[in-house]
Design an enzyme around this catalytic site. Structure first.
Site, PDB file in Angstrom:
ATOM      1  N   GLY A  36       0.788  -1.225   0.000  1.00  0.00           N
ATOM      2  CA  GLY A  36       0.000   0.000   0.000  1.00  0.00           C
ATOM      3  C   GLY A  36       0.817   1.270   0.000  1.00  0.00           C
ATOM      4  O   GLY A  36       0.273   2.351  -0.225  1.00  0.00           O
ATOM      5  N   HIS A  37       2.132   1.181   0.264  1.00  0.00           N
ATOM      6  CA  HIS A  37       2.984   2.366   0.247  1.00  0.00           C
ATOM      7  C   HIS A  37       3.444   2.651  -1.183  1.00  0.00           C
ATOM      8  O   HIS A  37       3.685   1.724  -1.959  1.00  0.00           O
ATOM      9  CB  HIS A  37       4.210   2.169   1.135  1.00  0.00           C
ATOM     10  CG  HIS A  37       3.894   2.173   2.596  1.00  0.00           C
ATOM     11  ND1 HIS A  37       4.825   2.515   3.553  1.00  0.00           N
ATOM     12  CD2 HIS A  37       2.757   1.885   3.276  1.00  0.00           C
ATOM     13  CE1 HIS A  37       4.275   2.425   4.757  1.00  0.00           C
ATOM     14  NE2 HIS A  37       3.016   2.034   4.607  1.00  0.00           N
ATOM     15  N   ALA A  38       3.572   3.925  -1.523  1.00  0.00           N
ATOM     16  CA  ALA A  38       4.090   4.317  -2.834  1.00  0.00           C
ATOM     17  C   ALA A  38       5.588   4.562  -2.710  1.00  0.00           C
ATOM     18  O   ALA A  38       6.019   5.439  -1.958  1.00  0.00           O
ATOM     19  CB  ALA A  38       3.380   5.570  -3.332  1.00  0.00           C
TER      20      ALA A  38
END
Length: 669
Positions: A249-251
């Protein structure tokens, strides 16, 4: 409706300078009446019952917009944060030039200089930069922010930016339906693209993986923003760590793209034909958020402390690239694998495409033609709408796809160079004519690019074989879709559409090209001279489309001083004259189509082939008149060219291969 002009607009007609001057004179703190600090602006999601709206000075003793803009690069999610907004803020924090664009003149808004509880931010919204003013009342529980937080507890640029963005969308909850690509476009005015890594099979297809890496090299050289993400299937999966230490979910922002020799270096590696390994440098500036004590789940296990192995260590030790797994920390500097900050790490590209599931690219296209830095682009932008109305009228512009595609708005452009790189962005707008933001579900949208006759000036009503579709985007339920590719010379029509007919919404269409391609909307079904009835000139009765495929056996006219032919073809109909491009071949291939609206059905078309001369007048090789009677379907013809002065009418100086279509219904092409 029409072309977009560059300007700055004030959202809700709130002028920051005027409002600030008023409150400083009155010595009052600003309270925003258009986005009040009440629980309803959060939305309909689960809202804690004990929320208190506080100004930063009530949360800490020394509030700052930025503690240090040079080093303020980390963000933390709050209890009510939207994941993709946190990612967008994290990316923004790492690109100072963009940060200065979104937060203009931040030093003038810093505490305690002229503080009055008011802050301004700028977002690119459907073609114009929009200034949004907010007060600094923020939602808290137990004196802890519930929204996105900056790295330091006394730093407030992130929650204030998020509040301004939520105001633009209508509420904090309204942000949840978006995507990282949406925020990057709104923060930059760029053009975004989302690449599905799994669907593209980049981890198993070496050729596709190599092509994607070459694309990344090109994009980073043009200063594009690129982020890799592992899409989290549920909210609970966000932040879960994979075996390689990547958080779902992290960019992860791409900050460098390189090919380097791993293992042996020097002449020995060259003689052994060692290939360079593709590597990316990634950055994840997101830190764990602060949770209010009263909202902590007492049944959950204790929060984890620091991991034994960092992401940088895991991506090296567990890499599928054996040579990379052997690289020691001391060797990185020698290989040029440096870092700008502690949250960065290098990763082999084969591991990247195996680990991540999505790539987001935001292209920052320079439209300043007088700039000497980087590549410059011409831009043409239009705001229009898919709308319904009487069938066949100018208000009947929501055709959907497939059989009714041509009922949609149509835009025409001319590619004059042999090849032209083109970037097209289509964005759907659901609140185009509304003063209020209303939640909506994006339509499935796409667009087609069709190569048409080289002299067409009217809307396309039927797509015959001589008008091929050269680009057709797959439908996506996204706010925007885009295309980047190369078109050869010719005239093209672009048709934006929804998947289903009669779906109404606004849209913005942007074209970027390296030269001026003269984009304009096609609005008329018939030529202008046929729209106004004239008893003197008459109206067209037939429409003829002729395609000049190629010529064979062209004979040089006798007595000419040059033996070289540079042929081109000219077609004349009732005073209207068009010509193909000039070629350097004696047996030229043109495949050029032209359309004529004919008033006198008894007047034939005149077809002539000339040879281009650099000094003297062009030489007529041969010609032929063609009646071009009604056919109702494309008809292939081989015609013989004869010299103009030939005594023998059967004399031949070559042949032309044509396809001709004539209709007595002017709306049949």
């Amino acid at each position: 409706m029409g072309k977009v002009k560059d300007k700055l607009v004030f959202y809700k007609k709130q002028n920051y300078n005027e409002l600030k001057k008023h409150h400083l004179e009155q010595k009052t703190l600003f309270i925003d009446p258009t986005f009040p600090a009440v629980d309803s602006i959060i939305g309909t999601s689960s809202i804690p019952p004990n929320i208190l709206w506080k100004r930063p000075s009530d949360i800490c003793s020394d509030p700052r917009l930025f503690v240090d803009i040079e080093t303020s690069r980390t963000v933390r999610p709050g209890e009510l944060s939207c994941n993709w907004i946190v990612s967008a803020c994290a990316v923004l924090a790492g690109v100072r030039e963009l940060c200065n664009r979104v937060i203009p003149n931040y030093w003038e808004q810093e505490w305690p200089t002229n503080y009055c509880g008011m802050f301004r931010f700028q977002f690119w919204r459907y073609g114009v930069w929009t200034q949004v003013v907010v007060d600094d009342l923020l939602p808290t529980v137990d004196n802890v922010l519930l929204t996105t937080q900056a790295g330091s507890e006394n730093e407030f640029w992130a929650p204030l930016l998020e509040k301004a963005y939520a105001k633009l969308y209508g509420s904090y909850d309204a942000l949840r339906e978006g995507h990282l690509s949406d925020a990057l476009v709104d923060f930059t005015g760029g053009v975004s693209e989302v690449v599905d890594i799994d669907a593209g099979e980049y981890s198993v297809n070496q050729d596709k993986r190599s092509a994607l890496f070459d694309k990344l090299l090109k994009e980073i050289s043009e200063h594009s923003i690129m982020c890799f993400t592992i899409v989290a299937p549920t909210l609970n999966d966000i932040g879960m760590r994979t075996d390689l230490g990547i958080n779902k979910g992290h960019a992860y922002h791409v900050t460098a793209v390189k090919r380097v020799h791993l293992g042996e270096t020097g002449l020995r590696s060259l003689f052994r034909n060692h290939r360079k390994s593709p590597l990316l440098r990634l950055r994840d500036p997101r830190e764990k958020g602060r949770t209010p004590p009263s909202l902590r789940n007492t049944n959950s296990p204790e929060e984890e402390g620091e991991y034994v192995y960092t992401t940088a260590a895991l991506t090296r030790l567990l890499s599928s690239n054996i040579e990379w797994s052997k690289v020691k920390e001391s060797e990185r500097q020698r290989l040029g694998l440096t870092f700008n900050e502690k949250s960065e790490f290098w990763m082999p590209f084969e591991d990247v495409v195996s680990e991540f599931t999505e790539l987001t690219i935001c292209r920052l296209l320079n439209r300043n033609l007088f700039s000497y830095s980087g590549r410059n682009w011409y831009e043409a932008a239009f705001v229009d709408a898919w709308r319904t109305g009487m069938k066949g009228s100018k208000n009947d512009r929501a055709g959907g796809g497939e059989e009714t595609l041509l009922r949609n708005p149509q835009y025409i452009c001319d590619i004059l160079k042999s090849e032209e790189e083109l970037v097209v962005q289509l964005m759907q707008i659901h609140d185009l004519d509304s003063a209020e933001n209303i939640a909506f579900l994006n339509f499935l949208i796409g667009f087609s690019i069709i190569k048409v006759e080289e002299n067409r000036t009217t809307r396309l009503h039927k797509q015959w074989d001589h008008c091929p579709t050269v680009v057709k985007l797959d439908y996506k339920r996204k706010r925007e879709v885009n295309y980047r590719g190369v078109l050869v010379s010719g005239r093209y029509i672009l048709i934006p559409n929804t998947y289903k007919p009669d779906e109404t919404a606004g849209f913005m269409l942007r074209f970027f090209s390296s030269s001026n391609i003269n984009v304009r909307e096609l609005q008329n079904d018939l030529p202008r001279n046929s729209l106004s009835c004239s008893c003197l000139s008459g109206e067209p009765e037939w429409v003829t489309v002729i395609t000049i495929h190629k010529a064979d056996g062209l004979v040089r006219p006798p007595g000419r001083w040059t033996t070289k032919l540079n042929p081109y073809c000219v077609v004349t109909s009732e005073g209207s004259k068009v010509k193909t491009r000039i070629t350097l071949e004696s047996d030229p291939v043109w495949d050029a189509s032209f359309v004529f609206y004919r008033k006198s059905v008894d007047k034939p078309l005149l077809i002539q082939v000339y040879s281009r001369n650099m000094v003297m007048l062009d030489t007529l090789i041969g010609e032929r008149e063609l009646p071009a009677l009604v056919t109702h379907s494309p008809t292939a013809l081989d015609i013989t060219l004869t010299p103009r002065s030939a005594a023998d009418a059967t004399a031949s100086v070559g042949t032309l291969q044509l396809t001709i279509l004539t209709e007595d219904n002017l709306m049949a092409v």
